[in-house]
Each structure stands twice: as C-alpha cells, then as structure tokens.
Design an enzyme around this catalytic site. Structure first.
Site, PDB file in Angstrom:
ATOM      1  N   ARG A  17       0.829  -1.222   0.000  1.00 14.14           N
ATOM      2  CA  ARG A  17       0.000   0.000   0.000  1.00 14.14           C
ATOM      3  C   ARG A  17       0.861   1.269   0.000  1.00 14.14           C
ATOM      4  O   ARG A  17       0.538   2.264   0.647  1.00 14.14           O
ATOM      5  CB  ARG A  17      -0.955   0.008   1.196  1.00 14.14           C
ATOM      6  CG  ARG A  17      -2.062  -1.017   1.111  1.00 14.14           C
ATOM      7  CD  ARG A  17      -3.049  -0.876   2.251  1.00 14.14           C
ATOM      8  NE  ARG A  17      -2.413  -1.180   3.519  1.00 14.14           N
ATOM      9  CZ  ARG A  17      -2.857  -0.782   4.706  1.00 14.14           C
ATOM     10  NH1 ARG A  17      -3.940  -0.045   4.793  1.00 14.14           N
ATOM     11  NH2 ARG A  17      -2.221  -1.100   5.812  1.00 14.14           N
ATOM     12  N   GLU A  18       1.954   1.223  -0.770  1.00 11.66           N
ATOM     13  CA  GLU A  18       2.844   2.382  -0.836  1.00 11.66           C
ATOM     14  C   GLU A  18       2.128   3.620  -1.371  1.00 11.66           C
ATOM     15  O   GLU A  18       2.404   4.742  -0.945  1.00 11.66           O
ATOM     16  CB  GLU A  18       4.048   2.089  -1.752  1.00 11.66           C
ATOM     17  CG  GLU A  18       4.873   0.886  -1.348  1.00 11.66           C
ATOM     18  CD  GLU A  18       4.479  -0.370  -2.098  1.00 11.66           C
ATOM     19  OE1 GLU A  18       5.360  -0.978  -2.730  1.00 11.66           O
ATOM     20  OE2 GLU A  18       3.292  -0.740  -2.060  1.00 11.66           O
ATOM     21  N   SER A 432     -19.544   5.666  12.714  1.00  9.65           N
ATOM     22  CA  SER A 432     -18.150   5.656  13.172  1.00  9.65           C
ATOM     23  C   SER A 432     -17.656   7.057  13.494  1.00  9.65           C
ATOM     24  O   SER A 432     -18.105   8.037  12.901  1.00  9.65           O
ATOM     25  CB  SER A 432     -17.251   5.032  12.104  1.00  9.65           C
ATOM     26  OG  SER A 432     -17.334   5.752  10.891  1.00  9.65           O
ATOM     27  N   CYS A 515      -8.444   1.817   1.259  1.00 13.43           N
ATOM     28  CA  CYS A 515      -8.309   0.398   0.936  1.00 13.43           C
ATOM     29  C   CYS A 515      -9.097  -0.431   1.942  1.00 13.43           C
ATOM     30  O   CYS A 515      -9.245  -0.044   3.099  1.00 13.43           O
ATOM     31  CB  CYS A 515      -6.843  -0.028   0.959  1.00 13.43           C
ATOM     32  SG  CYS A 515      -5.803   0.835  -0.231  1.00 13.43           S
ATOM     33  N   TRP A 560     -19.152  -7.712  -0.004  1.00 13.72           N
ATOM     34  CA  TRP A 560     -17.837  -7.163   0.311  1.00 13.72           C
ATOM     35  C   TRP A 560     -16.896  -8.215   0.895  1.00 13.72           C
ATOM     36  O   TRP A 560     -15.883  -7.888   1.506  1.00 13.72           O
ATOM     37  CB  TRP A 560     -17.971  -5.964   1.237  1.00 13.72           C
ATOM     38  CG  TRP A 560     -18.523  -4.761   0.518  1.00 13.72           C
ATOM     39  CD1 TRP A 560     -18.941  -4.691  -0.784  1.00 13.72           C
ATOM     40  CD2 TRP A 560     -18.719  -3.455   1.064  1.00 13.72           C
ATOM     41  NE1 TRP A 560     -19.394  -3.436  -1.082  1.00 13.72           N
ATOM     42  CE2 TRP A 560     -19.275  -2.647   0.036  1.00 13.72           C
ATOM     43  CE3 TRP A 560     -18.493  -2.893   2.314  1.00 13.72           C
ATOM     44  CZ2 TRP A 560     -19.591  -1.305   0.225  1.00 13.72           C
ATOM     45  CZ3 TRP A 560     -18.820  -1.555   2.506  1.00 13.72           C
ATOM     46  CH2 TRP A 560     -19.353  -0.770   1.474  1.00 13.72           C
ATOM     47  N   ASP A 598     -26.611  -1.190   7.939  1.00 10.58           N
ATOM     48  CA  ASP A 598     -26.078  -0.529   6.739  1.00 10.58           C
ATOM     49  C   ASP A 598     -26.068  -1.464   5.543  1.00 10.58           C
ATOM     50  O   ASP A 598     -25.567  -2.591   5.629  1.00 10.58           O
ATOM     51  CB  ASP A 598     -24.652  -0.034   6.993  1.00 10.58           C
ATOM     52  CG  ASP A 598     -24.611   1.116   7.988  1.00 10.58           C
ATOM     53  OD1 ASP A 598     -25.673   1.710   8.237  1.00 10.58           O
ATOM     54  OD2 ASP A 598     -23.527   1.414   8.521  1.00 10.58           O
ATOM     55  N   CYS A 642     -24.749   4.620   0.318  1.00  8.83           N
ATOM     56  CA  CYS A 642     -23.978   5.763  -0.159  1.00  8.83           C
ATOM     57  C   CYS A 642     -23.348   5.496  -1.512  1.00  8.83           C
ATOM     58  O   CYS A 642     -23.074   4.362  -1.873  1.00  8.83           O
ATOM     59  CB  CYS A 642     -22.893   6.142   0.854  1.00  8.83           C
ATOM     60  SG  CYS A 642     -21.728   4.828   1.229  1.00  8.83           S
ATOM     61  N   HIS A 693     -16.062  12.784   2.772  1.00  3.55           N
ATOM     62  CA  HIS A 693     -14.944  12.315   1.949  1.00  3.55           C
ATOM     63  C   HIS A 693     -14.054  13.465   1.479  1.00  3.55           C
ATOM     64  O   HIS A 693     -13.117  13.259   0.722  1.00  3.55           O
ATOM     65  CB  HIS A 693     -15.464  11.522   0.748  1.00  3.55           C
ATOM     66  CG  HIS A 693     -16.139  10.244   1.157  1.00  3.55           C
ATOM     67  ND1 HIS A 693     -17.476  10.202   1.482  1.00  3.55           N
ATOM     68  CD2 HIS A 693     -15.660   8.995   1.338  1.00  3.55           C
ATOM     69  CE1 HIS A 693     -17.790   8.958   1.815  1.00  3.55           C
ATOM     70  NE2 HIS A 693     -16.714   8.213   1.740  1.00  3.55           N
ATOM     71  N   CYS A 725     -21.876   9.962   5.513  1.00  6.01           N
ATOM     72  CA  CYS A 725     -21.239   8.655   5.717  1.00  6.01           C
ATOM     73  C   CYS A 725     -20.576   8.656   7.099  1.00  6.01           C
ATOM     74  O   CYS A 725     -20.626   9.647   7.828  1.00  6.01           O
ATOM     75  CB  CYS A 725     -20.220   8.397   4.604  1.00  6.01           C
ATOM     76  SG  CYS A 725     -19.973   6.638   4.243  1.00  6.01           S
TER      77      CYS A 725
END
Length: 755
Positions: A17-18, A432, A515, A560, A598, A642, A693, A725
């Site tokens: 995940r660079e 959250s 991610c 998911w 959700d 969403c 976002h 969200c």
C-alpha cells in the site's frame, strides 16, 4: 495458432500500500510532490516487471491512477470543472486531487465532484461533469509518460484507455435537459489525437474499455457508438474491451464498427460461446476473459483448457485474459504467512492470476497439461477441507410471511414517535468516529497479544465514553458508540461469525487512498455469540438519549467478502441474515430502540443486464427483510446507503421497508432526493449534509441552505439531519467543527419552523 495472454489491468496501490501512504503523506504536507511522483513511478515499474516475470505476452500500461482511472480520463481530456480552474496556471496532480477531494481557499471551500460506484463493484470513481459550456483539450500526459517508461522494459505493451462512449455514459450533466451526446465530437477529436500518438509510437494493440456494452443501450446510444468508432478507424489495432456482463444483445454494434479485437467476460457474462462466435465477424480477434478478476479462488485451468481447446477450431485468432481488471483483488498470496497452508493453496491473488494465464496459454500452445493439473490439485480437496453442509438448513426454508414486519410504516411511525420523543429534524451520525493512530495501535497491540483482553476492553470502553460525551456536548439527538472496536464494517462482523477467513495483507482499493481487506467466506456462516451487544449496552448506560445499535447488513457482508463460487449466493446470504437476526433480537431485548443496518452494497450487486436484475433484487431485499422480520413496531430500523445510483432500485429500496434511510446527497445536487420524491417515497430520509470524503468543513450557512433546500423534497416530520457517511477517516478537529455547524444550522431551522 499461438494463443497469447494478457490482463485488463493490475492493482495500482503497491504490494505494501505504498501509494496510499504516499498520497496521505502528500496531502498532509509530509512529503514533496517530487517524492510522491517518484513513489508512483516505482510502483508502475514494479507492476510491469511483475507481469513480465509471470509470463504475460502483453504488459498492461495506463492502469495506474493517482485516484481513479475515470478521473485520469477527465484530466486527459481537459474536462475539468471551471470551479477548480480559478487562479490555476497549469493543470497538474494537485488539480486532480482538488477535483476528487475539494479544496479550501481561506474561508471558502470548493466542493469536490460527485463520487459513485464503478458499475456493480465496490470500487468508486469521480463522476465527470458535462454541460453546454464544457470544453475539451489534451491536458494530462500521464498516459504518454507511462508508455515511455514501459517501452524501456523491452516487451510488448498494451496501453489501456477508457472508451469515449463509456466515459460519456459515466458522467452527469450539470445543466438541465442538456444532452451530453452533443459533446461527443469534441471528445472524439481528443481521442483521435491520443490514438495517433500511440500509432506513431508503433504500438500494435490498444485496449479501449467500453463496459457499457453490457448494458441495454438505447438506439440513439447505439447509433452514436457506431459513429464514434467509425470516426476513430485506422491507427493501431483496437481491442474493444467489455466486462461485468454479457454483450450478446449489442453484437449489432460490434459488427458495425472497425475494430480488430474484442474482449468478453466469460465469468460474469455466462456466454453460449459457440452461438456468440457464429454471430461475430470472423475477422475480429477474440479475447476470452476466463480468469476471474473479482474473486480469489484458483481457476479451474483444466476446465478452461478443454473449453478453449475445443473452441479454437472455430476461430483463427484467440487471446486469453482476466475477466476484468485485477484491481478488485489483493496483489500477492505469498504475503500471507499466517494462513493454513492447505487453504492458502486454494487461493490466487493478482500475481498468481497472471501466472495462471501463463500456465493455461502454455498448455494450449504445447498440449502439455502437466503444469495446470498440478496447479489445480487443491481445488479437488477444497470441499473436504471446507464445510458448507447447511447445519441450519431447516431455517433456510423460509416462508414468505417471514420477510415482513407486523405493521406498515405509518402505524410504526406513530408508535416510534411516542416511544422515542425526538425533536423535529432529529440529528444523528452514520456510526463511526475518527479512527486515530492511538486507536489503531491499541487494536494492533491486542491482536499481537501485547496487551490482554481486560486492558483492551477497558480502553475501548473509555473511548466509547468520550464519544458519548462529545456528542452530548454537541447536542446530537440520536447517539452512536463510535465503533472504536471495529477495523472495518465487514471484516469486524466476519471476525465474529463462523465461516470467515482473514488475510493480513489482502488489501483492495476502494477509492483514492481508501483500501479495504475483504474477508473470505469458506464455510457455513453462523453467529457464535452476541457481536455488538456489549459495546452498545455500555454506551446506552452512559446517556438518557437513544444510542443506535450499529450493524452491517447481510447483502453488504456478502458482497464485500470473497465468497465461495460453488455455493449459491442465496444460501450464503440467508445464513448471514439469520445470524444478524439473532443479533438484532438481542439488541432489542436489551432496550436498544434504534438499530441501523447498513446496506451500502445493495445497488452494487445489481447485474448490468436488465433481464437479470429482478432475480437479484428479489433475494437481496428478502434477505434484508428476513433479518428484521421479528422486531417490534416501536423499534426504529435505519439503513445507510452511499455513493450509488438509486433511480433504478428505488422500488427495491421502498420494499426494504426501513423506518429511516440515510443517503449520500452532499455531492449529488439533490438528484437523489428528486428520485425519492418522484417515487412518492413515504418513509423518513436523512439526505446527508456534510461530505465526509472531503477535508473541507461545511459552513453553518452552507448546511442551513442545504437543509432548507431538502424540504422541497421531504416533509419536515420525515427529515433527519446527518453527515453523508461514517466519520472514521476524518480527524476529531474536522469532525467537531463540522458537527457543531450541522447542529447550529438545524437549531436555527427549528426556531424558524416554530415561528
């Protein structure tokens, strides 16, 4: 005939995940632009060398993106909304990030472009904007830069570009009644310039992605499709690439345009290959997508060897490839050191998918099947390793009445109003709160046995207490515990259910730097013990205000996750529903009177072809309703969705029969609310008045204006006030200020309504 292999795209986040870390460091001014660009180049070169090492005949170029590939196309075409061009001397990577994330200028903020799902996946893209004033010019040479890098590898390369028709389709018009197809000639001129450049570079094949060919297109769009590709004829060989569904219904387009190759997705498409082949011009190279780009199980290479070996006598020119881009799966199974070895041997990530293509093409070209037989051995003992024998099989034969709550919404609304006694325009959040470095470190320390369970839970309780206090200070009406115990909304539930397996490094890009690490469904799904009850009960004990129980819905958990391919979707999702049903019943018994379930993935699972949609929506809706079928009328059920197109599933959303739905409307210019109003949606709605976002903090006036505007579509007694969200990706500083402004604007409106 030699059968060649290729992929439709490789994951761009980097094996560790660079890219994510580089993006976020750059946004936080921790690294320079030069350093960011250097990291991006290093990832691209490594991806090319990996493809070469795995034995691919053509290396894919142009699949890298700093945020998403649709936004790359927007930049390349110079279709940048005018609000991002003020005082901009040169379009560069900062412009791209501003379009994706918004930008602040002193006290004013420029809102970002809308974000939505990429067809029926959990990948998101930034939506192009079109109006009568849109201009196009070649403005972003990222693709050309990547081609020059790749040519140094001394291997055949295949540039990838998003096709003009799909690009137009994926956008939105910002002018009323404007026909975006009027912009097609301007766009095609830029594509012509790009194709000419690639031709001059002596590039033999170009992959042009047109996934909208899986959709049911109108005659006008079909006509424009034919016009576009006739306009672009000549230059290098074009491989028209389709995926996510069958395109047989659009073969009239394919046979009317001058292309040299066609790629079809045999995994999602479920083709009758011989019939399709008979109806396709024999001059076209046919690329067969037989390696699943959306799941992590090894491919049955012997099955595909037999299929293609029998088929190749009917067509003289065949390639094999992945069904779609590999950006939807993790990069390397060899990074997983803690998986059971036998189970691990059943899985194939992006690098291994490339190798599968080499193995299959080698077998087809030489007739030697020994390597593919060895590769697929684990598939034959998989069923002995993994159970899926429906221990709760009797519960899966569900009577239709089990899908319905006792009374309709109008009756429930009155009972809930009396029970909950909430003010007009009740304020809540989606679930959250910020996942700070300290919180992530706490969870990691517990996972690695650095701290014991008692200390871990004590810390989590203290964070929940802080979250409740902060919300009470802000005057929020319906509280949440903030989800500090959860790493991810699906992974957390998978960890607390039987039947799931987890990776340490199985990261997949969702959008930008975000991610996710999908769990793998390997056997029967059932609930071991209560999952959320302990945390929600504690949060409710701290306040007199209602605290929402927070769950992820059955469809989202299923979609998911990487699911079994040999078990029906309905069987798996109903097992998840029954597990969640037990959790919901426990919450209700413990006086949790508001429960949010959700389902952001509901629209995502919708097949692209109209003929297949009803079957999916029927089981998806019923699985959700099964989970809430026994709750009391006084228990208020919320759901959250969403970043998706709601207009084609609005009937199914209504059939969910939730009491309150919260949606993303902050970037949508009220288009979503229009769908709900036109449908006469009767239940309560929280449109989302704070775009989480983006780092921008919405002002009090902006929120007040948005709430007032929403009253054109939603009656006051049915309107909820909330962000669009969850707040886990934001900082506490941003969250406190934004929520303060949200509450201030709501209270101002309440006073106005009183007077």
């Amino acid at each position: 005939m030699t059968i060649l292999n290729h992929i439709l795209g490789f994951p761009r986040i980097g094996i560790d995940r660079e890219l994510k870390r580089a993006q976020e460091n750059y946004w936080n001014n921790k690294i320079s632009k030069k350093k960011l660009l250097k990291i991006g180049k290093k990832i691209r070169i490594k991806n090319l060398l990996t493809q070469k090492k795995m034995g691919l005949n053509y290396l894919s170029v142009g699949d890298f993106s700093w945020y998403d590939h649709v936004l790359n196309t927007t930049m390349m075409l110079g279709n940048i909304p005018k609000r991002f061009l003020n005082n901009v001397k040169k379009i560069n990577i900062d412009t791209l990030f501003h379009v994706a994330r918004g930008v602040s200028h002193n006290r004013e903020s420029t809102f970002p472009s809308e974000m939505t799902k990429w067809f029926n996946t959990n990948y998101h893209y930034i939506v192009p904007e079109f109006n009568e004033y849109s201009t196009f010019n070649f403005s972003w040479n990222q693709l050309f830069l990547e081609i020059d890098e790749a040519l140094l590898i001394k291997k055949k390369i295949k540039p990838i570009i998003l096709g003009p028709m799909s690009y137009l389709w994926l956008g939105k018009t910002t002018s009323k009644n404007f026909d975006r197809l009027k912009l097609l000639p301007k766009i095609l001129n830029i594509y012509k310039y790009i194709l000419n450049y690639l031709h001059e570079k002596k590039i033999k094949w170009i992959q042009i992605d047109e996934p909208i060919l899986s959709l049911n297109l109108s005659q006008l769009w079909k006509k424009k499709f034919i016009y576009s590709y006739n306009f672009l004829k000549g230059y290098s060989n074009k491989l028209l690439t389709t995926y996510f569904g069958n395109i047989s219904h659009n073969l009239d387009i394919i046979n009317s345009i001058p292309i040299e190759g066609l790629h079809i997705d045999l995994i999602s498409g479920k083709y009758d290959l011989l019939t399709f082949n008979k109806n396709l011009s024999n001059q076209i190279l046919l690329s067969l997508g037989i390696i699943n780009g959306r799941n992590i199980w090894k491919s049955d290479l012997l099955k595909y060897f037999n299929l293609i070996n029998n088929f190749k006598k009917f067509r003289k020119n065949i390639w094999i490839g992945t069904s779609c881009s590999l950006l939807h799966i993790p990069i390397d199974i060899n990074k997983e050191s803690q998986l059971n070895k036998k189970l691990k041997s059943c899985f194939s990530f992006a690098i291994q998918k490339c190798y599968e293509l080499f193995l299959l093409s080698h077998a087809l070209n030489t007739g030697n099947k020994s390597l593919i037989k060895k590769w697929i051995l684990p598939l034959y003992y998989k069923n002995f390793l993994l159970n899926f024998n429906n221990k709760n099989k009797k519960n899966l034969f569900i009577k239709e009445k089990k899908y319905f709550r006792k009374n309709n919404y109008n009756i429930r609304f009155k009972k809930q109003k009396n029970k909950l006694n909430l003010p007009i325009f009740p304020i809540t959040t989606i679930g959250s709160f910020p996942q700070t470095k300290e919180l992530r470190k706490l969870r990691l320390n517990f996972k690695n046995n650095i701290i014991d369970k008692k200390k871990y839970e004590s810390k989590i309780f203290s964070i929940i207490k802080k979250n409740i206090k902060e919300q009470e200070k802000l005057n929020i009406d319906v509280l949440v515990h903030g989800e500090p115990e959860r790493n991810d909304m699906v992974e957390y539930f998978g960890e607390n259910l039987n039947g799931f397996l987890f990776t340490n490094n199985g990261w997949v890009q969702s959008y930008g730097s975000r991610c996710v690490k999908p769990p793998i469904i390997v056997s029967d799904v059932s609930r071991i013990k209560p999952i959320t009850l302990k945390w929600i009960k504690y949060a409710q004990s701290l306040t007199k205000k209602p605290v929402k129980g927070m769950l992820t819905g059955p469809v989202t958990i299923f979609l998911w996750s990487f699911s079994r391919e040999d078990i029906s979707d309905l069987t798996i999702v109903n097992q998840i529903s029954l597990a969640l049903k037990d959790e919901i019943n426990d919450l209700e018994k413990n006086n949790i009177n508001i429960i949010q379930i959700d389902e952001p993935a509901l629209r995502e699972g919708l097949p692209l072809n109209d003929d297949e949609k009803k079957e999916y929506l029927d089981w998806a809706v019923n699985s959700f309703k099964l989970s809430i079928s026994e709750v009391k009328d006084t228990t208020q059920i919320h759901t959250h969705m969403c970043y998706c197109e709601f207009h084609d599933i609005i009937q199914s959303i209504s059939e969910l029969d939730v009491d309150v739905i919260t949606i993303e409307n902050s970037r949508s210019n009220d288009n979503l609310l229009m769908y709900f109003k036109n449908f006469n949606y009767n239940n309560s709605i929280g449109p989302g008045f704070y775009d989480i976002h983006s780092p921008n903090i919405p002002s009090k006036n902006t929120i007040f204006r948005l709430i007032k505007k929403s009253l054109k579509y939603i009656s006051p007694e049915k309107l909820w006030i909330n962000p669009d969200c969850g707040l886990k990706t934001r900082t506490w500083k941003e969250v406190k200020k934004s929520l303060y402004n949200l509450v201030y604007a709501t209270q101002k409106l309440r006073l106005e309504q009183k007077n």
